[in-house]
Enzyme design. Structure first.
Site, PDB file in Angstrom:
ATOM      1  N   HIS A  34      -4.800  -3.116  -2.247  1.00  0.00           N
ATOM      2  CA  HIS A  34      -4.033  -2.232  -3.186  1.00  0.00           C
ATOM      3  C   HIS A  34      -3.797  -3.547  -4.144  1.00  0.00           C
ATOM      4  O   HIS A  34      -2.917  -3.024  -5.558  1.00  0.00           O
ATOM      5  CB  HIS A  34      -2.644  -2.492  -2.390  1.00  0.00           C
ATOM      6  N   LYS A  63      -8.794   8.820   2.740  1.00  0.00           N
ATOM      7  CA  LYS A  63      -7.583   8.334   2.161  1.00  0.00           C
ATOM      8  C   LYS A  63      -6.910   9.409   1.295  1.00  0.00           C
ATOM      9  O   LYS A  63      -7.730  10.017   0.263  1.00  0.00           O
ATOM     10  CB  LYS A  63      -7.602   7.279   1.994  1.00  0.00           C
ATOM     11  N   THR A  67      -2.424   3.464  -3.701  1.00  0.00           N
ATOM     12  CA  THR A  67      -2.008   3.005  -5.515  1.00  0.00           C
ATOM     13  C   THR A  67      -2.455   1.663  -5.889  1.00  0.00           C
ATOM     14  O   THR A  67      -2.627   0.482  -4.317  1.00  0.00           O
ATOM     15  CB  THR A  67      -0.531   2.560  -5.487  1.00  0.00           C
ATOM     16  N   HIS A 135       2.230  -3.796   3.631  1.00  0.00           N
ATOM     17  CA  HIS A 135       2.080  -2.967   3.651  1.00  0.00           C
ATOM     18  C   HIS A 135       2.580  -1.782   2.492  1.00  0.00           C
ATOM     19  O   HIS A 135       3.797  -2.672   2.495  1.00  0.00           O
ATOM     20  CB  HIS A 135       2.725  -2.341   4.621  1.00  0.00           C
TER      21      HIS A 135
END
Length: 141
Positions: A34, A63, A67, A135
């Protein structure tokens, strides 16, 4: 009951996506998936395809969405020192620049083709462990 191959592939893809998003990943894995700071200099039309492949999110299946946050990892980690919401997630104190990539086309199998869904300034909502994000739950305008 007979399950079609397409139904089976969809089911397996959903299970793999759920496992990939699980909070069991590490801070290093969070950064790998990310954090892209400073934003990698690529033409907009190539950004998502290149970054998703470089970051290992196109094998064994594509996937669906990811982001990328264009801020230092420690800036995102500041969220973990805040009070969590009712679901246990933490939100960054400031909006951060993010690029949201989405799979274009219907197949979850490589070759994967992505498009930029948005490049915006959003608050970033994360799950934390040990004071660090592990996460990315979502972003908020």
């Amino acid at each position: 009951m007979q399950v079609s191959m397409a139904g089976w592939v969809l089911c397996v893809t959903l299970v793999l996506a759920a496992l990939a998003g699980a909070q069991g990943q590490s801070y290093q894995a969070f950064q790998q998936k990310h954090v892209d700071n400073p934003r990698t200099r690529l033409p907009a039309r190539n950004y998502c395809n290149t970054m998703m492949a470089r970051r290992g999110m196109t094998r064994p299946v594509c996937k669906f969405t990811n982001t990328f946050v264009h801020a230092p990892g420690m800036t995102v980690a500041r969220a973990c020192s805040r009070t969590p919401d009712g679901q246990g997630y933490y939100t960054t104190p400031n909006r951060l620049s993010v690029t949201i990539c989405r799979l274009s086309g219907g197949s979850p199998r490589p070759p994967c083709r992505y498009r930029i869904a948005q490049t915006v300034q959003h608050y970033v909502r994360v799950g934390c462990r040990g004071g660090r994000p592990v996460h990315l739950q979502n972003t908020i305008p």
